[in-house]
Design a protein around this motif. Sequence first.
Motif, PDB file in Angstrom:
ATOM      1  N   ARG A  73       0.796  -1.166   0.081  1.00 40.69           N
ATOM      2  CA  ARG A  73      -0.006  -0.162  -0.084  1.00 40.69           C
ATOM      3  C   ARG A  73       0.765   1.500  -0.156  1.00 40.69           C
ATOM      4  N   LEU A  74       1.927   1.706   0.590  1.00 43.38           N
ATOM      5  CA  LEU A  74       3.061   2.856   1.352  1.00 43.38           C
ATOM      6  C   LEU A  74       3.046   2.343  -0.532  1.00 43.38           C
ATOM      7  N   ASN A  75       4.258   1.963  -1.073  1.00 44.95           N
ATOM      8  CA  ASN A  75       4.177   1.721  -2.561  1.00 44.95           C
ATOM      9  C   ASN A  75       3.834   2.069  -3.409  1.00 44.95           C
ATOM     10  N   LEU A  76       2.020   1.934  -3.149  1.00 45.46           N
ATOM     11  CA  LEU A  76       1.325   2.579  -3.936  1.00 45.46           C
ATOM     12  C   LEU A  76       0.832   3.244  -3.965  1.00 45.46           C
ATOM     13  N   MET A  77       1.239   4.171  -3.085  1.00 49.44           N
ATOM     14  CA  MET A  77       0.930   5.860  -2.525  1.00 49.44           C
ATOM     15  C   MET A  77       1.796   6.131  -2.812  1.00 49.44           C
ATOM     16  N   CYS A  78       3.401   5.980  -3.118  1.00 51.20           N
ATOM     17  CA  CYS A  78       4.507   6.834  -3.131  1.00 51.20           C
ATOM     18  C   CYS A  78       4.845   7.010  -4.476  1.00 51.20           C
ATOM     19  N   GLN A  79       4.589   5.229  -5.558  1.00 45.58           N
ATOM     20  CA  GLN A  79       3.949   5.903  -6.488  1.00 45.58           C
ATOM     21  C   GLN A  79       2.979   6.625  -7.249  1.00 45.58           C
ATOM     22  N   SER A  80       1.902   7.315  -7.045  1.00 44.36           N
ATOM     23  CA  SER A  80       0.580   7.664  -7.391  1.00 44.36           C
ATOM     24  C   SER A  80       1.134   9.662  -6.944  1.00 44.36           C
ATOM     25  N   ILE A  81       2.356   9.108  -5.741  1.00 45.96           N
ATOM     26  CA  ILE A  81       2.283  10.755  -5.360  1.00 45.96           C
ATOM     27  C   ILE A  81       3.147  10.902  -6.533  1.00 45.96           C
ATOM     28  N   LEU A  82       4.468  10.498  -6.910  1.00 48.43           N
ATOM     29  CA  LEU A  82       5.928  10.683  -7.904  1.00 48.43           C
ATOM     30  C   LEU A  82       5.129  10.770  -9.296  1.00 48.43           C
ATOM     31  N   CYS A  83       3.639   9.933  -9.864  1.00 45.79           N
ATOM     32  CA  CYS A  83       3.751  10.505 -10.744  1.00 45.79           C
ATOM     33  C   CYS A  83       3.279  11.295 -11.423  1.00 45.79           C
ATOM     34  N   ASP A  84       2.692  11.755  -9.815  1.00 49.34           N
ATOM     35  CA  ASP A  84       1.696  13.540 -10.456  1.00 49.34           C
ATOM     36  C   ASP A  84       3.169  14.679 -10.170  1.00 49.34           C
ATOM     37  N   ASP A  85       4.537  14.339  -9.682  1.00 50.04           N
ATOM     38  CA  ASP A  85       5.420  15.282  -9.337  1.00 50.04           C
ATOM     39  C   ASP A  85       6.331  15.199 -10.701  1.00 50.04           C
ATOM     40  N   LEU A  86       5.833  13.803 -11.611  1.00 46.96           N
ATOM     41  CA  LEU A  86       6.989  14.558 -12.791  1.00 46.96           C
ATOM     42  C   LEU A  86       7.251  15.565 -13.445  1.00 46.96           C
ATOM     43  N   ASN A  87       8.446  15.736 -13.850  1.00 47.19           N
ATOM     44  CA  ASN A  87       8.675  17.400 -14.169  1.00 47.19           C
ATOM     45  C   ASN A  87       9.996  16.356 -15.693  1.00 47.19           C
ATOM     46  N   VAL A  88      10.494  16.963 -15.960  1.00 48.94           N
ATOM     47  CA  VAL A  88      11.007  17.308 -16.869  1.00 48.94           C
ATOM     48  C   VAL A  88      12.665  16.555 -16.642  1.00 48.94           C
ATOM     49  N   GLU A  89      13.167  17.259 -15.417  1.00 52.64           N
ATOM     50  CA  GLU A  89      14.810  17.084 -14.566  1.00 52.64           C
ATOM     51  C   GLU A  89      14.399  15.914 -13.769  1.00 52.64           C
ATOM     52  N   ASN A  90      13.308  15.533 -13.793  1.00 49.70           N
ATOM     53  CA  ASN A  90      13.067  14.565 -12.675  1.00 49.70           C
ATOM     54  C   ASN A  90      12.610  13.287 -13.420  1.00 49.70           C
ATOM     55  N   VAL A  91      12.445  13.480 -14.089  1.00 50.31           N
ATOM     56  CA  VAL A  91      11.822  11.982 -14.933  1.00 50.31           C
ATOM     57  C   VAL A  91      12.272  11.029 -15.067  1.00 50.31           C
ATOM     58  N   ALA A  92      14.116  10.933 -15.824  1.00 48.44           N
ATOM     59  CA  ALA A  92      15.128   9.663 -16.246  1.00 48.44           C
ATOM     60  C   ALA A  92      15.086   9.223 -14.392  1.00 48.44           C
ATOM     61  N   THR A  93      15.545  10.138 -13.919  1.00 44.02           N
ATOM     62  CA  THR A  93      16.313   9.556 -12.209  1.00 44.02           C
ATOM     63  C   THR A  93      14.816   9.006 -11.498  1.00 44.02           C
ATOM     64  N   ILE A  94      13.568   9.002 -11.671  1.00 43.25           N
ATOM     65  CA  ILE A  94      12.907   8.079 -11.318  1.00 43.25           C
ATOM     66  C   ILE A  94      12.274   7.179 -12.041  1.00 43.25           C
ATOM     67  N   LEU A  95      12.614   7.236 -13.413  1.00 43.31           N
ATOM     68  CA  LEU A  95      12.627   6.067 -14.617  1.00 43.31           C
ATOM     69  C   LEU A  95      13.629   4.600 -13.776  1.00 43.31           C
ATOM     70  N   ALA A  96      14.017   5.664 -13.422  1.00 46.41           N
ATOM     71  CA  ALA A  96      15.653   4.565 -13.460  1.00 46.41           C
ATOM     72  C   ALA A  96      15.319   4.220 -11.803  1.00 46.41           C
ATOM     73  N   LEU A  97      14.530   4.566 -10.219  1.00 46.66           N
ATOM     74  CA  LEU A  97      13.936   3.911  -9.527  1.00 46.66           C
ATOM     75  C   LEU A  97      12.967   2.873 -10.127  1.00 46.66           C
ATOM     76  N   ALA A  98      11.524   3.391 -10.549  1.00 47.17           N
ATOM     77  CA  ALA A  98      10.780   3.276 -11.412  1.00 47.17           C
ATOM     78  C   ALA A  98      11.191   1.605 -11.848  1.00 47.17           C
ATOM     79  N   ASP A  99      11.852   1.127 -12.193  1.00 48.56           N
ATOM     80  CA  ASP A  99      12.793  -0.027 -12.687  1.00 48.56           C
ATOM     81  C   ASP A  99      13.151  -0.595 -11.850  1.00 48.56           C
ATOM     82  N   GLN A 100      14.050  -0.292 -10.845  1.00 51.82           N
ATOM     83  CA  GLN A 100      15.172  -0.689  -9.841  1.00 51.82           C
ATOM     84  C   GLN A 100      14.353  -1.249  -8.919  1.00 51.82           C
ATOM     85  N   HIS A 101      12.450  -0.861  -8.661  1.00 51.79           N
ATOM     86  CA  HIS A 101      11.633  -1.410  -7.396  1.00 51.79           C
ATOM     87  C   HIS A 101      11.185  -1.645  -7.717  1.00 51.79           C
ATOM     88  N   HIS A 102      10.338  -1.605  -9.862  1.00 52.15           N
ATOM     89  CA  HIS A 102       9.223  -2.927 -10.263  1.00 52.15           C
ATOM     90  C   HIS A 102       8.470  -2.356  -9.761  1.00 52.15           C
TER      91      HIS A 102
END
Length: 152
Positions: A73-102
Amino acid sequence: MRSPVFGAQLYGPMKEAREQCIAIEGMQPSVFKALLHFIYTNSLPEMDDLEAGDRSELIRHMLVAADRYAMDRLNLMCQSILCDDLNVENVATILALADQHHCDMLKDACIEFMSSCAMGDVVETKGFADLKRSCPSILVDAFVKISKHKHK
């Protein structure tokens, strides 16, 4: 118990169950405090006093902790927040994090965000350079998905 990992450590046959203290290694105290808040309240702590960058960083660390302690549940909540916070500067970093943690939902959101913005801007970021160097296969997957998305 919200974390099967903590449950096993505290009550299971693991070595930690026989000890008085469990050492939490590799986690900042503020992240552990937020994790405990979630465990006891089933909600995220208030973050109104944090600046946007600090809030996003805390959420990224909480996502890692949620994965580490199998807190879906915490994982999904954090994913949702990060989806809403995506921007040009952080999208690649968050993509790497998303891949690393499935985190498929977050990974798909990053790829969709990248397909909807000027890739030239994303390519110029430090996060993109780091991702290109550390895990180019993620970028290949992303570009294939973006290409398929644009040709529909």
